[in-house]
Design a protein around this motif. Sequence first.
Motif, short mmCIF file in Angstrom:
data_model
loop_
_atom_site.label_atom_id
_atom_site.label_comp_id
_atom_site.label_asym_id
_atom_site.label_seq_id
_atom_site.Cartn_x
_atom_site.Cartn_y
_atom_site.Cartn_z
N GLY A 63 0.85 -1.20 0.00
CA GLY A 63 0.00 0.00 0.00
C GLY A 63 0.88 1.24 0.00
O GLY A 63 1.97 1.22 -0.55
N GLY A 64 0.38 2.29 0.64
CA GLY A 64 1.13 3.54 0.66
C GLY A 64 1.05 4.24 -0.69
O GLY A 64 0.25 3.88 -1.56
N SER A 65 1.90 5.22 -0.87
CA SER A 65 1.79 6.08 -2.06
C SER A 65 2.65 5.59 -3.23
O SER A 65 2.29 5.76 -4.40
N THR A 66 3.77 4.94 -2.96
CA THR A 66 4.75 4.64 -4.02
C THR A 66 4.20 3.77 -5.16
O THR A 66 4.45 4.05 -6.32
N ASP A 115 -0.49 -6.03 3.44
CA ASP A 115 -0.88 -5.37 4.68
C ASP A 115 -2.07 -4.47 4.43
O ASP A 115 -2.37 -4.12 3.29
N ARG A 142 -4.49 -1.24 6.43
CA ARG A 142 -4.88 -0.39 7.57
C ARG A 142 -6.24 -0.88 8.05
O ARG A 142 -7.07 -1.28 7.23
N ASN A 184 -5.64 0.45 1.87
CA ASN A 184 -4.75 -0.02 0.79
C ASN A 184 -5.56 -0.70 -0.31
O ASN A 184 -5.23 -0.60 -1.49
N GLY A 230 6.72 -2.08 0.00
CA GLY A 230 7.27 -0.73 0.08
C GLY A 230 8.12 -0.66 1.33
O GLY A 230 8.24 -1.63 2.08
N HIS A 257 10.09 0.42 8.11
CA HIS A 257 9.06 -0.63 8.18
C HIS A 257 8.74 -1.13 6.78
O HIS A 257 8.96 -0.43 5.78
N ARG A 281 -3.19 -2.69 12.44
CA ARG A 281 -3.16 -2.98 11.00
C ARG A 281 -3.01 -4.48 10.86
O ARG A 281 -2.50 -5.13 11.77
N LYS A 304 13.85 8.25 2.26
CA LYS A 304 14.10 6.83 2.54
C LYS A 304 15.60 6.53 2.74
O LYS A 304 15.96 5.42 3.13
#
Length: 240
Positions: free
Chosen positions: A42-45, A69, A71, A81, A141, A147, A175, A198
């Motif tokens: 998930g996340g933005s990348t 994963d 949320r 996600n 990611g 993490h 999560r 990063k």
Amino acid sequence: MQKLVEVLADKQALIAKSLALVLEKITTSLDQQDYFTIALSGGSTPKPLYEALSSQPLDWSKIHVFWGDERYVSPDHPDSNQRMARLAWLDRIPIPAANIHPMPTDDPDPHLAAQKYDDHLRQWFGVNSPDFPVFDLILLGMGDDGHTASLFPHTAALTVSDRCITVGEKDGNPRLTFTVPLINQARCVIFIAAGESKRPALHEIFSAYGDSFSYPSRLIHPPAGELYWLLDAAAGSSFV
Ligand SMILES: O=C1O[C@H](COP(=O)(O)O)[C@@H](O)[C@H](O)[C@H]1O
């Protein structure tokens, strides 16, 4: 384990390389087997990668999509996600609904939800404990704190070794996350990370003697699989 670190000129090149590698893994696997299993980050990348995948002429009926994963929010929450991947990719392609395997987030107790998804994986892959399902591809990611999935620094989730899914914790919020042994069982793991923020964590993760409890991405090293770290120059120019 085969580990490969590649640094691409910018985010656009990073996504192009990620797309090419994912397509290569899908086509090579489907030459040898009837279906392909992928777990998403998930996340933005990865969003532009998912958007790019949505226009690929693949046989989606052979591809099964899981999440590494999630949320603990409803599937229509902006932080979900699943929602991100559906909007960017899955809602735009003719994939059978049965091929999409979201993590459940509707039980008041996230531990029960983790157990449900664990059961679902074991049943779907036909693998009983103490063995772990083998994913064809797990996309990961890495957060600025090192993490990955929802395996956060100094949390109990890092030490879970007897389950596929456990409850991670970020700022007091639960999560769901793949465990380290499940990820390490995969045929191929691809980390995709971009941006200068990063760099400090990557430095710790790539160093010979880092602390895995502080930088959980260090725990990922599939012994029988391939491990790719795809980075843009802002994140990784000093590491190769
Ligand atoms: O919270 C999460 O963060 C990581 C990294 O996200 P990014 O926004 O820095 O790309 C992601 O891999 C994970 O799946 C997600 O839940």
